[in-house]
Enzyme design. Structure first.
Site, PDB file in Angstrom:
ATOM      1  N   HIS A  71      61.015  56.265  20.812  1.00 12.68           N
ATOM      2  CA  HIS A  71      61.705  57.545  21.094  1.00 12.68           C
ATOM      3  C   HIS A  71      61.230  58.204  22.397  1.00 12.68           C
ATOM      4  O   HIS A  71      60.490  59.170  22.399  1.00 12.68           O
ATOM      5  CB  HIS A  71      61.722  58.513  19.905  1.00 12.68           C
ATOM      6  CG  HIS A  71      60.443  58.716  19.135  1.00 12.68           C
ATOM      7  ND1 HIS A  71      59.263  59.076  19.714  1.00 12.68           N
ATOM      8  CD2 HIS A  71      60.211  58.647  17.806  1.00 12.68           C
ATOM      9  CE1 HIS A  71      58.361  59.214  18.773  1.00 12.68           C
ATOM     10  NE2 HIS A  71      58.903  58.955  17.605  1.00 12.68           N
ATOM     11  N   ARG A 108      53.034  64.486  40.006  1.00 12.71           N
ATOM     12  CA  ARG A 108      51.772  63.896  40.475  1.00 12.71           C
ATOM     13  C   ARG A 108      51.112  63.030  39.412  1.00 12.71           C
ATOM     14  O   ARG A 108      50.190  62.274  39.701  1.00 12.71           O
ATOM     15  CB  ARG A 108      50.809  64.997  40.952  1.00 12.71           C
ATOM     16  CG  ARG A 108      51.132  65.493  42.367  1.00 12.71           C
ATOM     17  CD  ARG A 108      50.091  66.461  42.881  1.00 12.71           C
ATOM     18  NE  ARG A 108      50.136  67.722  42.187  1.00 12.71           N
ATOM     19  CZ  ARG A 108      50.954  68.745  42.487  1.00 12.71           C
ATOM     20  NH1 ARG A 108      51.790  68.627  43.494  1.00 12.71           N
ATOM     21  NH2 ARG A 108      50.934  69.862  41.802  1.00 12.71           N
ATOM     22  N   HIS A 135      66.948  65.851  19.748  1.00 11.08           N
ATOM     23  CA  HIS A 135      65.627  65.405  20.210  1.00 11.08           C
ATOM     24  C   HIS A 135      65.511  65.377  21.726  1.00 11.08           C
ATOM     25  O   HIS A 135      64.419  65.543  22.260  1.00 11.08           O
ATOM     26  CB  HIS A 135      65.297  64.020  19.648  1.00 11.08           C
ATOM     27  CG  HIS A 135      64.821  64.042  18.226  1.00 11.08           C
ATOM     28  ND1 HIS A 135      65.656  64.221  17.154  1.00 11.08           N
ATOM     29  CD2 HIS A 135      63.573  63.913  17.705  1.00 11.08           C
ATOM     30  CE1 HIS A 135      64.950  64.190  16.033  1.00 11.08           C
ATOM     31  NE2 HIS A 135      63.682  64.005  16.343  1.00 11.08           N
ATOM     32  N   ASP A 144      65.989  57.200  14.203  1.00 12.33           N
ATOM     33  CA  ASP A 144      64.759  57.823  13.698  1.00 12.33           C
ATOM     34  C   ASP A 144      65.084  58.673  12.465  1.00 12.33           C
ATOM     35  O   ASP A 144      64.466  59.714  12.240  1.00 12.33           O
ATOM     36  CB  ASP A 144      64.059  58.668  14.782  1.00 12.33           C
ATOM     37  CG  ASP A 144      62.600  58.959  14.434  1.00 12.33           C
ATOM     38  OD1 ASP A 144      62.069  58.328  13.497  1.00 12.33           O
ATOM     39  OD2 ASP A 144      61.990  59.836  15.081  1.00 12.33           O
TER      40      ASP A 144
END
Ligand SMILES: [Zn+2]
Length: 384
Positions: A218, A229, A253, A276
């Site tokens: 996921h 960075r 999600h 899921d």
């Protein structure tokens, strides 16, 4: 005599090709041929199934799901789950575990394994996906962090012993482990190593890809996010072509714009849609227990009382519709991500309408809801 079936006069997605009107010839459990309907008019001795213009696709392959309608795959209910999945267009699945204390995980896996042979007449269980307890305590998602533990070679052996060698995927946080020994060990056993619930840095992930890391659980959820960075696990999933990105496509999600970005960067051959689905998926609103976790269902999501998402309420057909209706992707692209990419990741002859492949087929209505479902050529669901 093996029976011959001809599905004809439909809109057929293989899924990379579209035939309209198209036809699919099936013998027993396998696909024999696919193409324009006109090429099949001379077929004799076949049962003819006239699709009358309906859409026919491969069955959806859900490699990350925990249950539905109150039934948890982690225990004796596995056959119930298999029986219910075809009504959502799912013809094969990889039942997925949840984090509990180690002894309880193993006890529940024993129950699941004992139930395996009773799976009959529904979706095909392809193996077990271990997602917990080998997670980073820093990225547990809904899991109780004190129950997490690093994955070891010994744990892999124990899992395979308890399940009769049925483990096919393990989601784990490699930074908690001796990844240099573990990743080749998993590959050698035919287990797909999946990074997930991980707090690894971008720098850490590259060498793991060289050692066989092949998928991310996921994507975006419960992993170190992208900073310009420090690209984190998310940055590594986007960057490395060898990592197939699982995506929960329920619309809750991951933001639709971010789903779209992921698909544009990776391409549909590197994105696998997953549900899921929680064992409470499809259940009416209310408070429930998922094992020892208290969860709240609001009709669209499943959450812990503090609001943390606890798996999904939707099944994989919702993900397919989200891709087609919200992201406005062509059905071919959506189907590649829901069928072909997950099947290929497991190296199975599924997820495509192609000669020699399993005859896992779904007939859809014009709103992309399943009306008829076949698993290995056998009818397993017809909508009332
Ligand atoms: Zn999960």
């Amino acid at each position: 005599m093996t029976e011959l079936r001809l599905f004809t006069q439909g809109i057929v997605y293989t899924p990379s090709e579209r035939w309209a009107p198209g036809a699919v010839l099936v013998r027993g459990s396998r696909i024999v041929d696919v193409g324009p309907a006109a090429a099949f008019t001379s077929v004799r001795n076949a049962e003819i199934i006239d699709l009358q213009g309906a859409v026919l696709t491969p069955g959806l392959v859900d490699i990350h799901m925990h249950g539905l309608h109150g039934h948890d795959v982690m225990g004796p209910d596995l056959p119930r789950v298999a029986h219910l999945l075809p009504r959502y267009g799912v013809t094969s699945f990889v039942p997925t575990t949840l984090t509990f204390p180690w002894d309880e995980v193993l006890r529940r896996l024993e129950e699941m394994t004992a139930a395996w042979d009773r799976v009959e007449g529904g979706a095909e269980a392809l193996g077990i996906h271990i997602e917990g307890p080998h997670l980073s305590p820093k990225r547990p998602g809904m899991a109780n962090a004190s129950w997490t533990r690093p994955l070891t070679l010994e744990d892999v052996d124990t899992l395979q012993r308890v399940t009769g060698g049925r483990v096919r995927m393990i989601t784990f946080a490699p930074e908690e482990t001796d990844a240099v020994r573990l990743l080749p060990y998993l590959r050698a056993q035919g287990i797909l190593p999946v990074i997930g619930h991980s707090d690894a840095t971008f720098r850490q992930v590259g060498p793991w890809v060289d050692l066989g890391l092949h998928m991310a659980t996921h994507t975006f959820n419960a992993m170190r996010g992208l900073h310009h960075r420090e690209p984190g696990v998310v940055g590594a999933v986007l960057y490395y072509d060898d990592i197939v990105a699982q995506l929960i496509a329920d619309g809750h999600h991951v933001h639709p714009a971010v789903m779209d970005l992921l698909i544009r960067v990776k391409g549909p051959d590197r994105v696998a849609l997953i549900s899921d689905a929680a064992p409470l998926a499809g259940s009416p609103p209310g408070e429930y227990m998922w094992g020892s976790y208290r969860v709240v269902v609001d009709g669209e999501t499943v959450r812990l009382p503090d609001g943390t998402l606890a798996g999904a309420h939707a099944l994989l057909d919702t993900g397919l519709r989200t891709m087609i209706r919200t992201l406005l992707l062509p059905p071919e692209t959506a189907l590649i991500m829901a069928c072909r990419t997950p099947a290929r990741a497991l190296g199975l002859p599924k997820g495509e309408i192609r000669p020699g492949f399993d005859a896992d087929l779904v007939v859809w209505d014009e709103t992309w809801r399943p009306t008829q479902v076949y698993v290995k050529g056998r009818p397993v669901y017809t909508r009332e």
